[in-house]
Design an enzyme around this catalytic site. Structure first.
Site, PDB file in Angstrom:
ATOM      1  N   GLY A 103      -3.252  -3.193  -2.447  1.00 38.31           N
ATOM      2  CA  GLY A 103      -3.702  -1.815  -2.548  1.00 38.31           C
ATOM      3  C   GLY A 103      -3.068  -0.892  -1.523  1.00 38.31           C
ATOM      4  N   HIS A 104      -3.253   0.388  -1.746  1.00 38.27           N
ATOM      5  CA  HIS A 104      -2.613   1.416  -0.927  1.00 38.27           C
ATOM      6  C   HIS A 104      -3.028   1.344   0.540  1.00 38.27           C
ATOM      7  CE1 HIS A 104      -6.045   4.569  -1.529  1.00 38.27           C
ATOM      8  NE2 HIS A 104      -6.493   3.350  -1.733  1.00 38.27           N
TER       9      HIS A 104
END
Length: 331
Positions: free
Chosen positions: A242-243
């Site tokens: 994820g970011h």
């Protein structure tokens, strides 16, 4: 077809030869499927029992193996059979696909892109403005590298990979088919007037040297700054990162595992298959997350956690034993 004598193979492994054989070796194979012209390996004493039924004439084995190879059969004893077998596989590896021309006629390369010496680009690739590709990079057909990306020397990018704008990949990396680097992070917020509002993801992805990312895996770009994958990390197939997550050096993530946004992994962290890590969690150096576990809080250095929610391994095993006992009493 390549073929080697036991002595030629051992010249690479530098082990100890036990026994003798008249057979030459044409390929490696797993123990139960091997024939007399194949080499296999025994990495642990518990697999000794399978040797007699195997037709392999040669096996690479750990020094701890106590059985004898038998008539017209050979053991090559080494400190670590798994590592030695990787050297054997290199001996028999076939050549990579051939490029008739270094740059295929159908590749679309922006005039502002810089391709250094020895770069190969396959059919149907797109390379955008401001991209810099280092020496001896190999890009297989149908790869997309968008504007202002950099690719380090000797990296290999397999077909179907997409590298989105402004992402940076180090040297000697391998990106397997259909990996996606720099897709938008998953960012939405509820709004009474507009429903779910998309949060712009304006950061990028920075990947270190010697990183390998498996097929179908996705590394999302940061919301503000960078999602970072440290040197030497190995990411399996179908992994989600994820970011704004940050991975230290030499981390391992097995298939179907995933990191939510802003997760931090220290150096040498191992994430088992199908494990899930909650957002904003820190897993410190050398920790191990067991397969299928769900991590909802920080994990201290060097410990192993199991279960859902994940707890320290010994505690998890005690809990499971108690539940098993309770279930048996109720049946």
């Amino acid at each position: 077809m390549k073929s080697y004598s036991v002595q030629e193979i051992n010249a690479v492994l530098r082990g100890s030869i036990i026994g003798d054989t008249t057979h030459s070796i044409s390929s490696p194979e797993q123990l139960e499927l091997a024939d007399q012209n194949q080499i296999s390996f025994i990495g642990h004493k518990k697999y000794e029992k399978f040797w007699m039924a195997s037709k392999a004439s040669v096996a690479v084995v750990n020094n701890e193996i106590s059985i004898e190879p038998g008539e017209n059969r050979v053991f090559i004893k080494v400190q670590n059979a798994d590592l030695a077998m990787s050297q054997v596989l290199e001996l028999f590896a076939k050549s990579a696909p051939v490029f008739d021309n270094p740059i295929h006629d159908t590749a679309v390369i922006h005039p502002d892109a810089i391709l250094e010496e020895g770069v190969k680009v396959g059919a149907g690739c797109y390379i955008g403005a401001g991209v810099v590709i280092g020496k001896n990079v190999t890009i297989y057909p149908n790869v997309t590298i968008l504007d202002e990306c950099t690719i380090g020397a000797q990296t290999i990018i397999w077909s179907g990979v997409v590298v989105r704008e402004r992402c940076h990949i180090g040297a000697c990396c391998i990106l397997h088919p259909n990996a996606t680097i720099g897709a938008d992070g998953f960012g939405f917020r509820a709004c009474p007037e507009r429903g779910l509002v998309k949060i712009p993801q304006i950061g990028n992805v920075v990947i270190g040297n010697g990183v390998e990312i498996g097929s179908g895996s996705c590394v999302d770009r940061g919301k503000f700054s960078s999602t970072i994958i440290g040197d030497g990390c190995k990411i399996d197939n179908l992994v989600q990162i994820g970011h704004n997550s940050v991975l230290g050096k030499f981390c391992i993530m097995a298939g179907n595992s995933g990191l939510a946004g802003s997760v931090t992994l220290g150096n040498g962290v191992i994430i088992g298959g199908s494990a899930s890590i909650k957002d904003h969690v820190t897993i410190k150096d050398g920790a191990v997350v067991g397969a299928g576990s769900g991590v909802t809080g920080d994990v201290e250095a060097g410990i192993t956690v199991l279960g859902y929610p994940a707890v320290e391994a010994r505690k998890a095993l005690k809990q499971w034993a108690i539940l098993k006992k309770m279930a048996s009493q109720c049946s």
